[in-house]
Design an enzyme around this catalytic site. Structure first.
Site, PDB file in Angstrom:
ATOM      1  N   GLU A 561       1.137  -0.873  -0.279  1.00 52.96           N
ATOM      2  CA  GLU A 561      -0.255  -0.046  -0.368  1.00 52.96           C
ATOM      3  C   GLU A 561       0.572   1.324  -0.221  1.00 52.96           C
ATOM      4  OE1 GLU A 561      -0.029  -2.370   2.167  1.00 52.96           O
ATOM      5  OE2 GLU A 561      -1.999  -3.661   1.933  1.00 52.96           O
ATOM      6  N   ASP A 610       5.212  -5.174  -6.383  1.00 52.53           N
ATOM      7  CA  ASP A 610       5.649  -6.402  -5.985  1.00 52.53           C
ATOM      8  C   ASP A 610       7.311  -6.143  -6.035  1.00 52.53           C
ATOM      9  OD1 ASP A 610       3.518  -7.737  -5.390  1.00 52.53           O
ATOM     10  OD2 ASP A 610       3.252  -8.246  -7.512  1.00 52.53           O
TER      11      ASP A 610
END
Length: 704
Positions: A561, A610
């Protein structure tokens, strides 16, 4: 190591030094001939002596190398032999296939057998429910008078199926009377639409025409604002749905409503009429919804209006009265600002309600009652629950996915292992420190933004486990004080619903700093709160197989986030866009099974998160190896700690691709493994991947 004898050293002294075998060897190799012996013998002896010396030195060197290997192996990370580590090893071996080449297909190397294993997070969620069930069924887990006592009483009431079956539809009929009766059940008083709607919203948690909830204000994250949103329908409707499927869904739902009316003692003919009109109302409300794309194009996603303005636009609803009852103890007035989604829907909804009140007043009441019964189904007897299960099964067969509506009840939680919390906090600190250091090397970020980002990361707070009140008996008693159990399970269920709603409102009204615990402590998903600048790791996530203090320090903590590089106004936009474009091409180069393709443009920011999360986690892990001397590895498994770190990362993603790929925020699991790992040079180095192998490309993207 060779030892040499100083002049005058005794045999015993050398033996103590462990060098006796060298003394014997050197004394035998030295010349032993007398001066009288001839030169020919001396030359032969010299040649033999040189040969023996070479052989002996080779033997010593070989022995030394074996010794060094022995020392290296015994001084490296020790194997973890605890039952938890052995269980983790079994999980890894059950999902992977070591015959696959990690440099070519690391996903198959880690996850090839995972098709027989459920999603790791889903499996952990199910295991957490079993743990909670064991606690609730253990009579020694709670003490009389404690805050937990009501949780156990509630659970026992829920499990007393004989009592629930004996009550039958009685408790539900009592609720109908509290709402003014129901025409088709033969027991009816006058129907006041707004009074019934106010009770449904405030006392029963049911919103038949729209959804209202508290959220952070867009301009002041610490200020709460009431949001009016589109309703959640009891059937899984989609605007692009085929007409045939659409009709089949409503046929199944009509059958379900007929069944509910009959269970409540209604006349079958009247039930059929009222159920049909309820279906018609649902269909019309659904048609009023504006597509999300249209709302965004017309800037109608959320708009700020006062209660007075909304009252003029949608006059059928007594907005002030209904919202005040629902969000007590907030003090609302006509000038109170609301965030409203899709005003056109609310206008049309209001007009439909007014028409129904004039022409079909009883049918409008039935529509509201039918919806309430569906909401209360988990607390009713087996006949109602069976009707609900059959509906869901039919809808699942039609739509090939579970229904949208899913309700779970978590009563309480525990977070009692200090070592788990301490170990997790240490891990989070390492990750945070690594992120601060990593920000110094980003090529696309300006110096000003770098300093601001480093300050925000430094100030980032963490909550782990469960809310503080769960750990303090007196606070726990206060938290449950407004829950009144009995006289039947439905009334206990409704008391919990009201308590939960009041707790949500109360949490928003507290002065900062006050943590609003947004996730269930038994949940398995970490979350980041923008207004609180806080990341939350619930107790349910910090469990095997993802985390345990006895595990090797391998857990990959990824804060997706806060890693999205999307809103960096003071950054080098060109460099950032080039890096993101590189990443999009990088992901597109990986093949998917069956020759399928995947466009990564919609998941680009998640892919970037990621890649960044893995890079930062690996940096933190490598640093911890230098500072931490207690590192362990899994026993009887030929993977170094660094290799096991990457294997652990892939294990979290061992799952089947989403059946709704177009709506998934992330890339398919195979790409989420291959994309970040192949962009990490350390992966190729530790697995010794040859140049230009799939997992060791010739060029990488310099994003993080």
């Amino acid at each position: 190591m060779l030892c040499f004898s100083p002049p005058g050293s005794s045999h015993r002294a050398l033996q103590k030094r462990g060098c006796l075998h060298v003394v014997f060897l050197t004394s035998w190799l030295l010349p032993q001939s007398s001066p009288e012996e001839g030169p020919e013998w001396s030359r032969e002896w010299s040649a033999a002596r040189r040969l023996l010396l070479v052989v002996s030195l080779f033997s010593l060197l070989l022995g030394s190398s074996v010794l060094w290997v022995y020392i290296f192996r015994n001084c490296g990370p020790r194997p973890c032999e605890t039952p938890l580590c052995l269980d983790l090893l079994a999980r890894y071996q059950a999902s992977g296939n070591t015959s696959e080449t990690p440099c070519t297909d690391f996903f198959s190397f880690s996850c090839k057998k995972a098709k027989r294993i459920s999603d790791s997070f889903q499996a952990l969620a199910e295991e957490n429910k079993k743990r909670l069930k064991r606690l609730l069924e253990d009579p020694e887990s709670w003490h009389p008078g404690s805050g937990e006592e009501k949780a156990f009483q509630f659970y026992n009431s829920c499990m007393d199926t004989d009592a629930i079956e004996a009550e039958g539809a009685g408790p539900l009929k009592q609720v109908m009377e509290e709402l003014g009766g129901w025409h088709i059940s033969g027991n009816r008083t006058s129907f006041d639409f707004n009074q019934t709607l106010k009770l449904l919203m405030s006392q029963y948690g049911h919103f038949p025409f729209f959804k209202a909830y508290l959220g952070p204000h867009p301009e002041s994250q610490h200020t709460p604002v009431i949001k009016i949103d589109q309703p959640e329908f009891d059937v899984p409707l989609k605007q692009e749905q085929e007409q045939k499927i659409y009709a089949q869904i409503f046929r199944e739902y009509l059958t379900y409503l007929n069944r509910l009316g009959t269970l409540l003692g209604g006349d079958p003919i009247k039930v059929q009429q009222h159920a049909s009109l309820s279906i018609s109302i649902t269909s019309q409300l659904f048609q009023f919804l504006s597509p999300v794309e249209q709302q965004e194009a017309q800037d109608k996603h959320f708009q700020m209006v006062t209660i007075n303005q909304l009252q003029e636009m949608a006059p059928a609803i007594d907005w002030l009265s209904c919202l005040q009852a629902t969000f007590t103890p907030m003090s609302l007035g006509p000038s109170q600002l609301l965030m409203v989604q899709d005003l056109d829907y609310l206008r049309n909804m209001s007009q439909l309600v007014e028409e129904m009140l004039l022409k079909h007043r009883d049918f409008l009441q039935s529509h509201m009652i039918f919806g309430l019964v569906g909401t209360l189904s988990p607390a009713l007897d087996s006949k109602f629950q069976e009707a609900r299960r059959e509906l869901r099964q039919k809808l699942r067969e039609l739509t090939e996915r579970p229904p949208l509506v899913r309700r779970e009840s978590h009563v309480f939680s525990r977070w009692g292992d200090p070592s788990t919390r301490l170990s997790a906090m240490e891990l989070f600190t390492e990750i945070k420190d690594a992120l601060v250091a990593h920000l110094k090397r980003l090529p696309w970020i300006s110096e000003k933004t770098r300093r601001e980002a480093q300050n925000r990361v430094t100030q980032l707070q963490v909550q782990m486990g469960a809310p503080e009140w769960t750990l303090k008996p007196e606070l726990a008693r206060q938290e449950y004080s407004n829950i009144q159990l009995g006289p039947n399970f439905l009334q206990s269920f409704l008391s919990c619903v009201r308590s939960l709603q009041a707790r949500k409102v109360w949490s928003f009204l507290q002065p900062l700093p006050y943590h609003r615990w947004q996730v269930s402590p038994w949940g398995v998903t970490a979350s980041y709160s923008i207004p609180d600048h806080e990341v939350v790791f619930p107790a349910g996530l910090l469990q095997p197989p993802f985390f345990h203090p006895d595990y090797p320090r391998l857990t990959v903590v990824v804060m997706d986030e806060i890693l999205h590089p999307g809103d960096c106004l003071d950054c080098d936009t060109r460099a950032l866009q080039e890096a993101l474009l590189c990443l999009e091409r990088h992901y597109a180069a990986f093949p998917l099974p069956g020759g399928t393709s995947f466009s990564g443009s919609s998941t680009l920011l998640e892919n970037a998160a990621d890649v960044g999360g893995l890079a930062i986690a690996f940096q933190a892990y490598s640093r911890s190896l230098l500072e931490y001397r207690g590192e362990t590895k899994l026993p009887n498994w030929d993977l170094s700690p660094h290799q096991l770190f990457f294997r652990s990362y892939a294990q979290v993603l061992c799952r089947e691709p989403s059946t709704e790929r177009s709506q998934a925020p992330h890339s398919p699991p195979r790409l989420r493994v291959h994309g970040p790992l192949s962009n990490t040079p350390a992966f190729a180095r530790h697995f010794r991947c040859p140049r230009d192998a799939l997992m060791n490309p010739s060029s990488r993207c310099q994003l993080w």
